[in-house]
Design a protein around this motif. Structure first.
Motif, short mmCIF file in Angstrom:
data_model
loop_
_atom_site.label_atom_id
_atom_site.label_comp_id
_atom_site.label_asym_id
_atom_site.label_seq_id
_atom_site.Cartn_x
_atom_site.Cartn_y
_atom_site.Cartn_z
N GLY A 745 0.89 -1.28 0.00
CA GLY A 745 0.63 -0.11 -0.07
C GLY A 745 0.99 1.56 -0.37
N ASP A 746 0.18 1.72 0.31
CA ASP A 746 1.29 3.47 0.80
C ASP A 746 2.33 3.65 1.77
OD1 ASP A 746 -1.10 4.44 2.64
OD2 ASP A 746 -1.29 5.95 1.36
N SER A 747 0.94 2.61 3.09
CA SER A 747 1.91 3.30 4.26
C SER A 747 3.09 2.03 4.64
CB SER A 747 0.58 2.61 5.45
OG SER A 747 -0.49 3.86 4.21
N ILE A 748 3.18 0.78 3.80
CA ILE A 748 4.65 0.49 4.53
C ILE A 748 5.43 0.11 3.72
CG2 ILE A 748 5.23 -1.89 5.94
CD1 ILE A 748 2.27 -2.17 6.95
N LEU A 749 6.44 0.38 4.35
CA LEU A 749 8.44 -0.58 3.35
C LEU A 749 8.67 -1.32 3.51
CD1 LEU A 749 10.31 2.57 2.81
CD2 LEU A 749 10.89 0.28 3.33
N VAL A 750 8.76 -2.29 3.22
CA VAL A 750 9.56 -3.72 3.50
C VAL A 750 10.96 -3.94 2.14
CG1 VAL A 750 8.52 -5.78 4.53
CG2 VAL A 750 7.12 -4.92 3.60
N LYS A 751 11.65 -4.43 3.83
CA LYS A 751 12.95 -4.88 2.91
C LYS A 751 13.56 -5.81 3.35
CE LYS A 751 17.17 -4.50 0.79
NZ LYS A 751 18.36 -3.72 1.61
N PRO A 752 12.86 -7.47 2.85
CA PRO A 752 13.04 -8.66 2.81
C PRO A 752 14.55 -9.41 3.17
CG PRO A 752 10.71 -8.31 1.09
CD PRO A 752 11.46 -7.13 1.25
N ILE A 753 14.97 -10.08 3.44
CA ILE A 753 16.29 -10.46 3.75
C ILE A 753 15.94 -11.75 2.30
CG2 ILE A 753 17.69 -11.32 4.96
CD1 ILE A 753 17.88 -8.74 5.70
N THR A 754 17.12 -11.41 1.59
CA THR A 754 17.04 -12.34 0.73
C THR A 754 18.42 -13.43 0.46
OG1 THR A 754 17.53 -10.88 -0.66
CG2 THR A 754 15.44 -11.76 -0.06
N THR A 755 19.70 -13.13 1.48
CA THR A 755 20.85 -13.68 1.57
C THR A 755 20.90 -14.27 2.85
OG1 THR A 755 21.76 -11.66 2.36
CG2 THR A 755 22.20 -12.51 -0.68
N GLU A 756 21.94 -15.32 3.08
CA GLU A 756 21.58 -16.37 3.91
C GLU A 756 23.03 -15.29 5.12
OE1 GLU A 756 23.08 -19.90 2.29
OE2 GLU A 756 23.21 -21.03 4.08
N GLN A 757 22.56 -15.86 6.29
CA GLN A 757 23.19 -15.36 7.65
C GLN A 757 23.52 -13.78 7.71
OE1 GLN A 757 26.51 -17.71 8.59
NE2 GLN A 757 25.48 -19.91 8.53
N THR A 758 22.19 -13.16 7.23
CA THR A 758 22.44 -11.44 7.51
C THR A 758 21.83 -11.14 8.41
OG1 THR A 758 21.88 -11.96 4.25
CG2 THR A 758 21.71 -9.74 6.43
N THR A 759 22.60 -10.59 8.95
CA THR A 759 22.10 -9.67 10.03
C THR A 759 22.23 -8.18 10.12
OG1 THR A 759 24.49 -9.39 10.97
CG2 THR A 759 22.72 -11.99 11.74
N SER A 760 22.14 -7.15 9.23
CA SER A 760 22.05 -5.94 8.53
C SER A 760 22.03 -5.95 7.52
CB SER A 760 22.98 -5.34 9.29
OG SER A 760 24.33 -5.67 8.41
N THR A 761 20.73 -4.54 6.67
CA THR A 761 21.23 -4.58 5.45
C THR A 761 20.57 -3.43 5.77
OG1 THR A 761 19.61 -5.31 3.40
CG2 THR A 761 18.54 -5.32 5.85
N ASP A 762 21.14 -2.26 3.96
CA ASP A 762 20.62 -1.17 3.64
C ASP A 762 19.66 -0.87 3.35
OD1 ASP A 762 23.10 -0.87 4.23
OD2 ASP A 762 24.30 -0.68 2.36
N VAL A 763 18.76 -0.36 3.89
CA VAL A 763 17.87 0.08 3.41
C VAL A 763 17.20 1.96 3.03
CG1 VAL A 763 14.63 0.75 4.80
CG2 VAL A 763 16.47 -0.83 5.13
N TYR A 764 16.86 1.63 1.97
CA TYR A 764 16.77 3.03 1.12
C TYR A 764 15.14 3.40 1.89
CZ TYR A 764 15.81 7.34 -1.24
OH TYR A 764 16.38 8.29 -2.42
N PHE A 765 15.15 4.82 2.68
CA PHE A 765 13.94 5.89 3.07
C PHE A 765 13.64 6.78 2.44
CE2 PHE A 765 16.26 3.11 6.68
CZ PHE A 765 14.86 2.77 7.29
N PRO A 766 12.44 6.42 1.12
CA PRO A 766 12.20 7.82 0.55
C PRO A 766 11.90 8.70 0.91
CG PRO A 766 11.20 5.91 0.07
CD PRO A 766 11.86 5.16 1.58
N GLY A 767 11.38 10.05 0.26
CA GLY A 767 10.56 11.03 1.01
C GLY A 767 11.53 12.38 1.95
N GLU A 768 10.34 12.96 2.57
CA GLU A 768 11.03 13.85 3.81
C GLU A 768 10.24 13.83 4.90
OE1 GLU A 768 13.42 15.44 3.39
OE2 GLU A 768 13.48 15.19 0.36
N GLN A 769 9.36 12.58 4.79
CA GLN A 769 8.55 12.23 6.91
C GLN A 769 9.14 11.66 7.42
OE1 GLN A 769 7.43 10.79 3.76
NE2 GLN A 769 8.44 9.16 4.15
#
Ligand code: NOJ
Length: 949
Positions: A745-769
């Protein structure tokens, strides 16, 4: 002793291996390349010849100025003849101007040898498009007709060579026949055909006249052991379409490819084959490939910062699409674009279809959501499913018997995991004779279904379109006697191999066959089913194990004497539609059907859900599920999902957990597994994976009110539930190709983890809010990439500031059990401390919403005051009132205000009767405020909550 079904399948596979005709592993050689598909090769050669000639090339197609007819007032269209000067052939062209920034372009052969297939529209469009006359016409230029649609949009038809430009603010954004690849192969007899000759230099330097390579496939073509007799000879249609100033185009599902479509000729990182649309059952399909898969939607959208535009190439025959990107200097029209000194990329596409007529819609947006509205207003919006369909589905090939089904059902309860639907694959039948039950395994299906029903749960049973040719099978007997099957060109039923062995395929192009098929779902015909049984319709490409490319020979004959070649991509849609209609009408008062289809075409969104077919239980396939479902949504078919956690192979527990976490945020959420895999119901994995998976399932159920509201929005507007980032943030160029994170929808951003043994990831946060962590409510005030923690138990997901998201928090065993549960409103504040959101509710199963029996509530938080208003207030129908009354006891049990930096002095509930102080707790560490049990209604907006800071 008779063989078991399992043994039979193995014997069958072995047999096919011996005869060497079944794809028993991914075999690219089983599927054609462009150069093995005659018309694709011919049209690529045509394009190559044109490109080789450069400026010396001139398209032979021109509008006959004398035939030009403008009819603006009444029908808003232009008609004209087009002449192919090389072949001295005439074609008809009609341009129709439609409501909502849409133009239709149609071309057919004038006086063809015999009619060309043009019966596609009736199956694809939901209604006749509504014309809207342009404001004015300008004929002051000799070689041009300019139609002024409105203040910012124009269409210019150049007469010779023919070309059509669609302009927005005086810049051409889409050009038809820009490069002159338009090629309409007229029907001809073999005798009258004059082969195209070219000069070839021999080794000794002499010149010899030889046939052009394009001649090789005009009258017959062979692929592996099959020969296509092509009795009608060449009949393809091709056109090049440029998206001027656009570097990204999307859509044309279904491919296991990138969201932003790749180049297919030249270019860095380009494919060498065009994207193909030809519905096929590709075993263990390759990832990152333009190969065709189970479904085909010839609808493409282009997007750039200021504009989205799209085209729908309405042709259900085999289609290939080449894509190249060029810089502005190569394209004269791109020069019109005012991008200053910046380099302008234009995406040039080349569409090639084997047969039929040219029938094209151009949508001028201006946003991607507008393009989808324009497309779905013609092909239909996605159907509103029953509520259960958006819960979790548990499938496997196969739950072996009644006991097995009920045990699995019981285990979900034992392990406190919610689910709504359990599925039966092909083994429940007697020898894959659909509409029958193998009573040795399922002695009393009705009793089993009732037991599920008692817990508010459903059963889905598979019914495929191949009909076993067996004299003791009444479905076959009727279809055989009444000639309901697709026919051979020489007469008699077409026969091929599928799961049941020798089979035939109903001709769903025949309306009376559809009626018969629909009748088979009546409870007294499909004995052993009741209202909580729904249908899975698989293998409907159609998949034919011993056919060319695992499908039907193109020369087979459908109702009306049409060759299968004309409508191949429509077959799955037609069988999907008939199945869905059968389920819909099996009760006296029709109910919303749930049917899952593997094959689809434009318009399939009206009939139910689809999925991405037989994927692998590996990390790359998990990652690929995102662009595949996003592209499907951009193709107007948003109710899609991938088998969780991969169909083939045995996933490790980490992959399983990560896949469940991802599935929560994808529209169709079903666990499924191949017959040879180990059992892997989510409760079977060890800790901590079991708890992680349980948490994922519960998150899905908590978000059902939000999901259901999104399905309603999709039904109203065509906007997909799962959206590419650029759809919500159309100005941020760096996310135009982003496919590893997405919006629900317009309200939830999701960044699934799709690699093994991953404990952090880079998320892109768009917009000014700001954004808020879905679990901790921790605010993130950041624009751009940020590294976030993603330990195994966590999928990075965020609420968007400025939105209110409804949830239901009480863990239940199924969605039905949640019908009267209270709500939690998550209020995610924007920078100005405002937020809003909606909630749609209805009975979750009937069509009563059509008569207004629903509640649609708009929540607003503004300047410390939370209120709501009824979006359905206007038509406060008796139904709406009755529904509101029924739901009036359903209250809000919790409010969470995220992003509030102070603790309020008091929070008060104000109604006409009272003013009440509400208890709250403030969590300074995450700047969130929680209000317990304000007990306000979500459907009667007679209250205000005031926050005094
Ligand atoms: C192929 C489908 O894609 C798969 O999901 C199903 O399990 C098998 N057919 C058997 O019906």
């Amino acid at each position: 002793m008779p063989f078991s079904s399992r043994q039979r399948i193995h014997l069958y596979l072995l047999g096919l291996l011996l005869f060497g005709s079944l794809a028993s592993a991914m075999k690219t050689e089983d599927f054609k390349t462009c150069s093995q598909s005659g018309f694709c090769q011919r049209n690529r050669l045509y394009a190559d010849d044109a490109a080789a000639l450069g400026d010396a090339f001139r398209s032979p197609y021109a509008v006959d100025a004398d035939s030009l007819h403008l009819s603006l007032e009444d029908t808003a269209h232009i008609t004209a003849d087009i002449i192919n000067k090389n072949a001295d052939k005439r074609f008809t062209m009609a341009l129709t101007f439609l409501q909502d920034n849409t133009v239709r372009v149609q071309m057919n052969e004038k006086d063809p040898l015999h009619p060309r297939f043009d019966a596609h529209a009736a199956h694809t469009l939901v209604k006749a498009p509504v014309a809207q006359a342009p404001q004015a016409v300008d004929r002051t230029q000799d070689n041009q007709v300019t139609m002024i649609l409105d203040a910012s949009r124009k269409v210019i038809v150049t007469l010779e060579p023919v070309k059509v430009d669609f302009l927005v603010n005086d810049a051409s954004v889409i050009t038809l026949n820009d490069r002159g690849f338009f090629n309409f192969e007229h029907l001809r007899t073999k005798e009258s055909h004059k082969p195209k000759m070219i000069q070839q230099q021999n080794d000794d330097g002499t010149l010899e006249d030889v046939q052009h390579a394009a001649e090789d496939t005009m009258w017959e073509e062979t692929f592996k052991s099959w020969t296509d007799p092509k009795p009608n000879g060449p009949e393809s249609i091709a056109l090049d379409i440029s998206f001027n100033g656009f570097s990204h185009v999307y859509g044309i599902p279904e491919h296991a490819s990138t969201l932003s479509l790749k180049e297919t000729r030249g270019g860095d990182n380009a494919y060498t084959e065009p994207y193909r649309l030809y519905n096929t059952d590709v075993f263990e399909y390759a990832l990152d490939s333009p190969t065709s898969l189970y479904g085909a939607i010839p609808f493409m959208t282009a997007h750039r910062k200021d504009l989205s535009a799209g085209i729908f190439w309405m042709n259900p025959s085999e289609t290939w699409i080449d894509i190249v990107k060029t810089k502005s200097s190569k394209n004269s029209l791109a020069k019109l674009l005012d991008f200053g000194k910046k380099e302008v990329t234009t995406t040039q596409t080349h569409w090639m279809s084997e047969a039929g007529v040219l029938d094209l819609f151009v949508f001028l947006g201006p946003t991607a959501k507008d393009v989808l509205r324009q497309y779905t207003s013609l092909t239909g919006t996605p159907a509103l499913p029953q509520q259960f369909a958006i819960g979790y589905h548990q499938c496997r090939w196969n739950y072996i018997n009644q006991k097995d089904v009920l045990e699995v059902d019981q285990k979900f309860d034992e392990f406190e995991m919610p689910y709504d639907v359990i599925w039966l694959d092909i083994e429940y039948t007697v020898e894959k004779k659909y509409f029958t039950w193998d009573n040795t395994k399922f002695p009393d299906p009705i009793a089993m279904e009732k037991q599920l029903d008692d817990k508010g749960r459903q059963l889905v049973a598979i019914v495929d379109p191949h009909i076993k040719r067996a004299d003791d099978f009444p479905v076959f007997e009727v279809a055989n006697k009444d000639h309901y099957f697709v026919q051979k060109p020489t007469g008699g039923d077409y026969e091929g191999w599928c799961w049941p062995g020798q089979s035939s395929w109903p001709d769903f192009f025949d309306p009376k066959v559809c009626q018969w098929w629909q009748s088979l779902f009546a409870f007294d015909k499909f004995v052993g089913t009741r209202e909580n049984v729904h249908i899975w319709h698989d293998m409907n490409e159609p998949s034919i194990f011993n056919g060319p490319e695992i499908t039907m020979q193109k020369e087979m004959i459908h109702h009306g004497n049409w060759e299968h070649r004309n409508l191949h991509n429509l077959y799955g849609l037609l069988s999907f539609a008939a199945t869905s209609e059968g389920v819909r009408t099996r009760t006296k008062v029709p109910k919303r059907p749930f049917v899952l289809s593997r094959s689809f075409y434009a318009g399939a969104q009206r009939y139910g859900a689809v999925w991405t077919g037989d994927n692998m239980a590996d990390w790359d396939s998990l990652a690929m599920s995102m662009p595949m479902i996003l592209s499907s949504g951009l193709g107007g078919m948003p109710f899609n999902g991938a088998d969780v956690p991969g169909f083939f192979g045995n996933p490790g527990p980490e992959l399983l957990a990560r896949w469940y976490q991802t599935g929560v945020f994808q529209p169709f959420f079903r666990g499924h597994a191949h017959i040879d895999t180990k059992r892997r119901e989510p409760y079977l994995v060890d800790e901590p994976y079991r708890s992680i998976t349980r948490k994922a399932l519960r998150t899905r159920y908590a978000l059902l009110p939000y999901w259901y509201t999104l399905f309603y929005d999709a039904f109203k507007t065509g906007t997909p539930m799962m959206r590419p980032m650029f759809m919500e943030f159309p100005q941020e160029e760096q996310i135009f190709a982003m496919e590893d994170q997405f919006m629900v929808g317009d309200s939830i951003l999701v960044k699934p983890i799709t690699t093994e043994q991953t404990t952090s990831t880079d998320v892109y946060f768009p917009g000014e809010q700001p954004w808020y962590d879905l679990e901790t409510y921790q605010p993130i005030y950041h624009h751009g990439y940020r590294t976030v923690d993603a330990p195994l138990e966590k999928i990075p997901a965020y609420y968007r500031g400025g939105r209110i998201i409804p949830r239901r928090e009480r863990p239940r065993r199924s969605s039905a059990a949640m019908a009267l549960d209270p709500f939690t409103l998550m209020i995610a504040l924007d920078k100005k401390s405002n937020a809003e959101g909606t909630l749609y509710l209805d009975d979750g199963e009937s069509y009563d919403y059509e008569a207004g029996t629903f509640a649609h509530t708009h929540f607003v938080y503004n300047k410390g005051i939370l209120t709501c208003d009824s979006l359905h207030a206007d038509g406060a129908s008796a139904g709406a009132q009755a529904f509101a009354k029924k739901m009036s006891s359903v209250r809000v049990e919790r409010l969470v205000l995220m992003g509030t930096h102070r603790q309020p002095n008091r929070v008060q509930l104000l109604t006409k009767q009272t003013t009440l102080d509400l208890a709250f707790s403030y969590h300074e560490a995450v700047s969130s405020l929680e209000i317990r049990d304000p007990a306000v209604s979500v459907v009667e907006c007679d209250w205000t909550i005031r926050f005094d800071f």
